[in-house]
Design a protein around this motif. Sequence first.
Motif, short mmCIF file in Angstrom:
data_model
loop_
_atom_site.label_atom_id
_atom_site.label_comp_id
_atom_site.label_asym_id
_atom_site.label_seq_id
_atom_site.Cartn_x
_atom_site.Cartn_y
_atom_site.Cartn_z
N VAL A 148 5.72 14.38 -3.11
CA VAL A 148 5.36 13.36 -2.13
C VAL A 148 5.16 12.02 -2.83
CG1 VAL A 148 3.55 12.55 -0.56
CG2 VAL A 148 4.32 14.92 -0.45
N HIS A 149 5.79 11.00 -2.30
CA HIS A 149 5.57 9.63 -2.74
C HIS A 149 5.45 8.78 -1.48
CE1 HIS A 149 5.57 5.99 -5.03
NE2 HIS A 149 6.72 5.57 -4.54
N PRO A 150 4.24 8.32 -1.16
CA PRO A 150 4.03 7.63 0.12
C PRO A 150 4.52 6.18 0.11
CG PRO A 150 1.98 7.73 -1.09
CD PRO A 150 2.98 8.50 -1.90
N TYR A 151 5.79 6.01 -0.22
CA TYR A 151 6.40 4.68 -0.23
C TYR A 151 7.90 4.89 -0.03
CZ TYR A 151 6.12 -0.34 -1.19
OH TYR A 151 6.13 -1.70 -1.07
N ALA A 152 8.72 3.95 -0.44
CA ALA A 152 10.16 4.06 -0.25
C ALA A 152 10.71 5.24 -1.08
CB ALA A 152 10.85 2.77 -0.66
N ALA A 153 11.44 6.12 -0.44
CA ALA A 153 11.91 7.34 -1.09
C ALA A 153 12.87 7.06 -2.24
CB ALA A 153 12.59 8.25 -0.07
N PHE A 184 2.34 21.73 -5.38
CA PHE A 184 2.46 20.45 -4.69
C PHE A 184 2.29 19.34 -5.72
CE2 PHE A 184 1.25 16.78 -2.27
CZ PHE A 184 1.78 16.95 -1.00
N TYR A 185 3.14 18.33 -5.64
CA TYR A 185 3.11 17.20 -6.57
C TYR A 185 3.15 15.90 -5.79
CZ TYR A 185 5.02 13.68 -9.79
OH TYR A 185 5.24 12.53 -10.51
N THR A 186 2.32 14.94 -6.21
CA THR A 186 2.39 13.64 -5.54
C THR A 186 2.22 12.51 -6.53
OG1 THR A 186 1.44 12.23 -3.81
CG2 THR A 186 -0.08 13.65 -5.00
N MET A 187 2.97 11.46 -6.30
CA MET A 187 2.83 10.18 -7.01
C MET A 187 2.35 9.18 -5.97
SD MET A 187 3.27 8.41 -9.80
CE MET A 187 2.07 7.13 -9.38
#
Length: 682
Positions: free
Chosen positions: A413-418, A478-481
């Motif tokens: 998950v990256h809560p910005y432009a993919a 689960f991984y997120t930046m």
Amino acid sequence: MWKTKLTKIYDILLFLLFVGLFAYCMLHPELYCKTDKETGALTLRPFLLAAEILVFLAGMVLLFFRSRITLLLAKFARPLSIAVMVLTPCIAFAFTYVITHSIPKNYLPRNYRNLAHSPEIIFYNVLAAAMILLVFLIITNSIRISCNLLIWISIIFCVANFYVTRFRDIPILASDFYSLRTAAAVAGDYSYKPNYICLFAVQAGLVYLFFFRCLGKTRLFSAKRRLVFAGISCIIIAIWGKIFVFSDYLESRDIHLSMFKPLAGYNSNGTYVTIIRSIQYMNIDKPEDYSAQQIAQITENYPSDKAVASDDYPNIIVIIDEAFSDLGVLGDLEANTDYMPYIHSLQENTIHGYTYASVLGGGTANSEFEVLTGNSIALLPQNCIAFQAYLKQKMSSLVSDCADLGYQGLIAVHPYAASNYGRLTAYPLLGFQTYLSTPDFPEDAERIRGYISNAEVNNMIIRKYEEAKTDSDQPFLFYTMTMQNHSGYKKKPTNLQDTIKLPEHPSAEAEQYLNCIKHSDEAFEELTGYFSQVDDPTVILYLGDHQPNMETDFLNSITDGAYENWDEEEMMKRYAIPFILWSNYDLPVKEYEKTSMNFLSSILFENCGLPMTGYQKYLLDFAKEVPVFTANGYWGADGGFYTKDDTSSPYYETVQEYCSLLYNNIKDVKNRPEGFYELLTE
């Protein structure tokens, strides 16, 4: 008829732009006045104001009396055009010199060599500009178009470099062109207030353009002569390229580009030569003694474990929190209250310490690359993004290893432009099966300073975890930046608490950043609170990607003026990032005084009791001799700090061995040994 209308529109636009720039300058006296730091009082600098007025008057004369000037110079138009053409590489160099030297220096002045004292380097820069001009002349056969292209490309590049350096503290290098899309995506998040030099350079460039318009259109050669000129020019450019770009000539002339402080390179080597040197640094040099036999000898001592699936493995959540760090490692902040009280209080079932990043103020994806793959970016060119430049096929990673062990989820998950940093391509190659970005969050998702908050990311983690566990007992990855703490920190924030203050070292930028960190601390407490109530064993690896760029004045303030005098080892404090490995079950407490990003996946697997690859086992052994290894240098077990190529280091051979593995895994992918970088599967 339509050409006449277009010309008039063009003239009007040029006039409005030129007058607008002058008006902006006049309305902002701080541009041509000196500001007293204590009182804020303005003191006029007459030379700057006079220069601004003179360039404006020159431009207005050339605009309003163009016809008369063109008529007056008609007999001399061609020789004048050729004369200006000959001088244009020198003019272009002058623009780059002035703009580049207006960039605030982030190191002591003694680290910079004045170009005026180096005629050789001035010549190399002017020669490079001349080669660019030759290319344009071959293509256009127009003196006016070619000269203006060179001047304006030089100005635009240097102005862009001014802003890029101001935003991230590192200037533009050749490898940055891989990241243009990402840079454009976040460009709106910064303030673009110009300095006097940038504004003046643009206006002077317009005056140059106006003058050439007065000379009219001048073709260089007729068709036949143009072919001869093009042929000779191509030979000249090829010879120049062979000597200056595709050889070590500049290196032999003691012209270097410091990867530790590349802005010094711009000031000492000039813009054109610096770009050439950074192009040369794009190649990954093969380590000495590298061979397939050497790789076989290294890897035969580290067999990978078998990939045995089990529902008893812990759930793994990896959170790389954007710009998360503890500025307290740099100096005494004397904050009015603790900005990460929960993290500072963690003791039980927690492994913690400081990990050292290879990047500062940007280059997030390179920290991701190091954490996920165990590969250091030390072999890569400065500012080169591994995801984009070198990840072209599947690479074994923390994710693919978990997949082999039967983990479900495998979500990034990256809560910005993919598309930023090429993640759309990179993540699947690392083994992620699902990639979620901004459109996958609710429209009313909580935002802090315009970015989706860490608390909102927590909601995503919990939701995906519960969905996965509804259907299967397999362990969950689960991984997120994240994005919440992304720079800059100068704009007035929205939806941000304002409880952290620095009364002894006031800095609105630093205070905004620390309040972001307080939000991160609270979000991490909420997430661990949830998983502490979960029956499934769960570990959370939490860290930042890099420290933020902070103003030099603030850094000097919290270090009592010592910051500017830090040597390379002391400067490593700017790369220190706290990391926490938290669990909801009995996990022996450990503290890592120093480690680095490339060791974290091995540390994670070892402490979770998971089967390990030969590469992870090798990294743990390597860390016993070299506990920290980054692109900026490394610490040996003896406590000494060394650079990668320091042959006097007692760890030189060990480091070269690791560099051979890096080259094999990143560059020489066809010769990767089987059963070393990945777990053994049937």
